[in-house]
Scaffold this active site. Structure first.
Site, PDB file in Angstrom:
ATOM      1  N   LYS A  13       0.827  -1.213   0.000  1.00 16.80           N
ATOM      2  CA  LYS A  13       0.000   0.000   0.000  1.00 16.80           C
ATOM      3  C   LYS A  13       0.860   1.261   0.000  1.00 16.80           C
ATOM      4  CE  LYS A  13      -2.406  -0.843   3.788  1.00 16.80           C
ATOM      5  NZ  LYS A  13      -1.712  -2.083   4.209  1.00 16.80           N
ATOM      6  N   ARG A  88      -9.694   0.591   8.851  1.00 15.16           N
ATOM      7  CA  ARG A  88      -9.225  -0.754   9.172  1.00 15.16           C
ATOM      8  C   ARG A  88     -10.290  -1.557   9.897  1.00 15.16           C
ATOM      9  NH1 ARG A  88      -3.359   0.516   9.169  1.00 15.16           N
ATOM     10  NH2 ARG A  88      -2.158  -1.382   9.439  1.00 15.16           N
ATOM     11  N   ARG A 127      11.516  -6.263   5.161  1.00 16.57           N
ATOM     12  CA  ARG A 127      11.333  -4.855   4.777  1.00 16.57           C
ATOM     13  C   ARG A 127      12.261  -3.941   5.583  1.00 16.57           C
ATOM     14  NH1 ARG A 127       5.404  -2.127   4.840  1.00 16.57           N
ATOM     15  NH2 ARG A 127       5.491  -2.486   7.087  1.00 16.57           N
ATOM     16  N   ARG A 154      11.275  -1.466  10.906  1.00 17.12           N
ATOM     17  CA  ARG A 154      10.222  -1.037  11.823  1.00 17.12           C
ATOM     18  C   ARG A 154      10.093  -2.057  12.938  1.00 17.12           C
ATOM     19  NH1 ARG A 154       4.844   0.506   8.430  1.00 17.12           N
ATOM     20  NH2 ARG A 154       3.922  -0.667  10.142  1.00 17.12           N
ATOM     21  N   ARG A 165      -0.216  -8.999  13.368  1.00 20.10           N
ATOM     22  CA  ARG A 165      -0.791  -7.972  12.487  1.00 20.10           C
ATOM     23  C   ARG A 165      -1.620  -8.615  11.382  1.00 20.10           C
ATOM     24  NH1 ARG A 165       4.195  -4.924  10.515  1.00 20.10           N
ATOM     25  NH2 ARG A 165       2.772  -3.526   9.452  1.00 20.10           N
TER      26      ARG A 165
HETATM   27  P1  AMP Z   1       0.639   0.732   9.172  1.00 13.07           P
HETATM   28  O1  AMP Z   1       1.817   1.629   8.971  1.00 13.07           O
HETATM   29  O2  AMP Z   1      -0.566   1.145   8.360  1.00 13.07           O
HETATM   30  O3  AMP Z   1       0.987  -0.725   8.989  1.00 13.07           O
HETATM   31  O4  AMP Z   1       0.195   0.907  10.711  1.00 13.07           O
HETATM   32  C1  AMP Z   1       1.071   0.596  11.773  1.00 13.07           C
HETATM   33  C2  AMP Z   1       0.271   0.402  13.052  1.00 13.07           C
HETATM   34  O5  AMP Z   1      -0.424   1.617  13.383  1.00 13.07           O
HETATM   35  C3  AMP Z   1      -0.824  -0.655  12.981  1.00 13.07           C
HETATM   36  O6  AMP Z   1      -0.328  -1.965  13.212  1.00 13.07           O
HETATM   37  C4  AMP Z   1      -1.765  -0.182  14.085  1.00 13.07           C
HETATM   38  O7  AMP Z   1      -1.251  -0.497  15.365  1.00 13.07           O
HETATM   39  C5  AMP Z   1      -1.710   1.330  13.929  1.00 13.07           C
HETATM   40  N1  AMP Z   1      -2.738   1.812  12.971  1.00 13.07           N
HETATM   41  C6  AMP Z   1      -2.523   2.395  11.756  1.00 13.07           C
HETATM   42  N2  AMP Z   1      -3.676   2.700  11.161  1.00 13.07           N
HETATM   43  C7  AMP Z   1      -4.668   2.309  12.010  1.00 13.07           C
HETATM   44  C8  AMP Z   1      -6.087   2.329  11.952  1.00 13.07           C
HETATM   45  N3  AMP Z   1      -6.731   2.812  10.881  1.00 13.07           N
HETATM   46  N4  AMP Z   1      -6.769   1.829  13.010  1.00 13.07           N
HETATM   47  C9  AMP Z   1      -6.138   1.349  14.099  1.00 13.07           C
HETATM   48  N5  AMP Z   1      -4.794   1.272  14.213  1.00 13.07           N
HETATM   49  C10 AMP Z   1      -4.054   1.748  13.177  1.00 13.07           C
END
Ligand code: AMP
Length: 209
Positions: A13, A88, A127, A154, A165
């Site tokens: 994404k 999400r 990654r 990360r 996740r």
């Molecule tokens: P990402 O970079 O999109 O993979 O997000 C990293 C982490 O941020 C996720 O594993 C969640 O803990 C939190 N997070 C990001 N977006 C959301 C969302 N829309 N709702 C809840 N938690 C989120």
């Protein structure tokens, strides 16, 4: 163009969002990026979010919905946006629809980037990101190929967190595919291909959306 990007963590994404931003000149709204910046700055939001993020769980809906609502009020979103990592959960999807309706806007497409879960585990654990420019690469990159910055992993890309996740994605987020299919907004894209090919399919689908 108002775009929602759906897909499991590691589906690509972020990479596709960067291409959409460059191609359509619209802002990238990544809730993950916003939350990571808050964690780094140790703001109250960051302190609250960190405990959920470290375990690979979701930050509470009310927190994330509030963030996105505020962001969508900023003027640069008038020309459109790419939402990456939001919604999400179905609560977030419904809140997004009602916020956009209030703002007199609509989603043009919900793009679901599909990748086999086994491929994803490999992608996420290898990654690496550039500390300076955010370039998304892999452990094969000794330094950033764009700006020679330092590459790092990360915290939540470590194997023990990645499985969690993916489970959270299956349970809470994958039902959104049917939600957007029901509103006739869903565009499904095979993400298990080179990034440029994936993007060409996205563009072709958006041109006919
Ligand atoms: P990402 O970079 O999109 O993979 O997000 C990293 C982490 O941020 C996720 O594993 C969640 O803990 C939190 N997070 C990001 N977006 C959301 C969302 N829309 N709702 C809840 N938690 C989120």
């Amino acid at each position: 163009m108002n775009i929602v990007l759906l897909g499991a963590p590691g589906a690509g994404k972020g990479t596709q969002a960067a291409k959409l931003v460059a191609s359509y000149d619209i802002p990238h709204i990544s809730t993950g990026d916003i939350l990571r910046a808050a964690v780094k700055a140790s703001t109250p939001l960051g302190l609250e979010a960190k405990s959920y993020m470290d375990k690979g769980g979701l930050v509470p809906d009310t927190v994330v919905i509030g963030l996105v609502k505020e962001r969508l009020k900023e003027a640069d979103t008038d020309k459109g946006f790419v939402l990456d990592g939001f919604p999400r959960t179905s609560t977030q999807a419904v809140a997004l629809a009602s916020e956009l309706a209030e703002l007199g806007r609509d989603i043009d497409a919900a793009i679901a980037v599909q990748v086999d879960p086994e491929v994803i585990v490999g992608r996420l654990t290898s990654r690496r990101l550039c500390r300076s420019c955010g370039y998304i690469g892999s452990e094969a990159d000794a330094c950033c190929p764009l700006c020679f910055g330092e590459m790092y992993q990360r915290d939540d890309d470590r194997p023990e967190t990645v499985r969690n996740r993916l489970e959270v994605y299956e349970q809470s987020t994958s039902p959104l595919i049917e939600y957007y299919r029901g509103s006739d907004l869903l565009v499904e894209i095979d993400g298990d291909r080179p990034a440029d090919e994936v993007f060409a399919s996205i563009q072709a689908a958006l041109n006919t959306a």
